[in-house]
Design an enzyme around this catalytic site. Structure first.
Site, short mmCIF file in Angstrom:
data_model
loop_
_atom_site.label_atom_id
_atom_site.label_comp_id
_atom_site.label_asym_id
_atom_site.label_seq_id
_atom_site.Cartn_x
_atom_site.Cartn_y
_atom_site.Cartn_z
N ARG A 17 -11.79 12.76 1.92
CA ARG A 17 -12.32 11.49 2.69
C ARG A 17 -12.47 12.35 4.08
NH1 ARG A 17 -11.66 6.22 2.49
NH2 ARG A 17 -10.13 6.20 0.80
N HIS A 55 0.94 -1.13 -0.05
CA HIS A 55 0.01 -0.08 0.10
C HIS A 55 0.92 1.40 -0.16
CE1 HIS A 55 -3.48 2.36 0.76
NE2 HIS A 55 -3.05 3.00 1.72
N LYS A 78 -10.40 13.87 -4.31
CA LYS A 78 -11.34 13.47 -3.58
C LYS A 78 -11.03 14.15 -2.07
CE LYS A 78 -10.31 8.97 -1.56
NZ LYS A 78 -8.99 8.54 -2.04
N ASP A 114 -11.64 -1.71 -0.66
CA ASP A 114 -12.33 -2.63 0.47
C ASP A 114 -13.86 -2.33 0.34
OD1 ASP A 114 -12.95 -3.14 3.07
OD2 ASP A 114 -11.45 -2.01 4.04
N SER A 115 -14.27 -1.22 0.88
CA SER A 115 -15.75 -1.04 0.74
C SER A 115 -16.27 -0.63 -0.52
CB SER A 115 -16.09 0.30 1.70
OG SER A 115 -15.50 1.42 1.22
#
Length: 310
Positions: free
Chosen positions: A192, A127, A190, A220-221
């Site tokens: 968050r 990551h 974006k 993930d989501s």
């Protein structure tokens, strides 16, 4: 050289062993009545170069503990060298302090693996690249980019491709793939608000009438990807697909992807796909066993791994 599999992704370990023409090491990995993990290596590994294939995917704590116990068992069985092959390195998103009094769990996991007795680590698309520095043992970080670009060339030929990074942090990864497939690059800006929730704010770059390819390392989501797909279509994109290395896809992510404007979401099998993922209409798993097997072979033969990506 010997290959040993934990329980996190045995199909991938079997595919790697088939690529190498080696049977998996016989091992008894089971749980006692109170769920304590017990490992017994059922064949001689003294003096051997052993590769343990184990992603720390859900349930992350169980699979991490299983990996540590396997490494300890191999060390006490006098294995010459132990390589933790972790296609998916769990806890990688906790790579820095994000607020006061919070842990850096990616570093803690690195310490645990090292002190358990691993001599080196092989992983795929970390990551954050700085996680390599958390280890005091050699670490080889492979990239799924060549696998993705080859698949794009085979399935998306003659399309007007634009590679899109879903956030500013993934620009380097997206740019590398855009260069491989000779495509333009765009970026999603974006904001968050909190973990697991993202709001698309702006699209940087011209995506009108383009076949957009979102590139990321973890889904993930799937909120970020789905919001990005909607934003790209609103900006006039002809189609949107996504290529993501690690398909965590927790909670209602699979249903969210199925209901999104994405033509398809391509993920590697670094994490064993669930039944729900296998039957999803726009989810496509991409095998990474050939890449992992070649890297394992090169490590065992002490030849270059980085030249895989030249």
């Amino acid at each position: 050289m010997k290959i040993l599999s934990g329980n996190s992704n045995r199909p991938l370990a079997e595919a790697i062993s088939a690529e190498l023409g080696l049977p998996l090491v016989k091992a008894n990995i089971r749980r006692f009545a109170d769920n304590e993990i017990f490992v017994e290596i059922r064949e001689n590994v003294r003096g051997e170069d052993v590769f343990v294939v184990q992603s720390t995917s859900s349930p992350a704590n169980d699979h991490l503990m299983e990996l540590l116990i396997i490494i300890d068992a191999l060390r006490r069985s006098s294995a010459r060298r132990i390589t933790a092959v972790m296609p998916y390195y769990g806890y990688a998103r906790q790579d820095r302090k994000t607020a006061s009094r919070t842990p850096i769990t990616a570093k803690l996991v690195a310490n645990l693996i090292t002190h358990a007795g691993a001599n080196r680590v092989l992983t795929l698309d970390l990551h954050a690249d700085q996680i390599q520095g958390f280890f005091d043992i050699p670490l080889d970080n492979l990239y799924a980019g060549p696998v993705f670009s080859k698949h794009m060339e085979e399935t998306l030929a003659n399309r007007n491709l634009t590679v899109v990074s879903p956030d500013t942090g993934g620009v380097v990864r997206a740019r590398a793939i855009a260069k491989r497939v000779d495509a333009d690059l765009a970026i999603i800006d974006k904001r968050r608000e909190r973990a697991g929730v993202s709001e698309v704010m702006n699209v940087i770059g011209d995506v009108k009438n383009a076949d957009c390819i979102l590139i990321d390392d973890i889904v993930d989501s799937a909120g970020t990807l789905c919001n990005a797909a909607v934003a790209l279509m609103e900006q006039g994109a002809k189609s949107v697909s996504a290529y993501v290395t690690h398909g965590v896809l927790s909670g209602g992510a699979v249903a969210r992807v199925a209901a999104s404007p994405m033509e398809k979401l391509v993920i590697t099998d670094s994490i064993q796909p669930t039944k729900e993922m296998r039957v999803a209409p726009n989810l496509l798993p991409l095998p990474i066993a050939p890449l992992m097997a070649e890297a394992i072979k090169r490590i065992s033969e002490e030849t270059s791994v980085s030249s895989l990506f030249d």
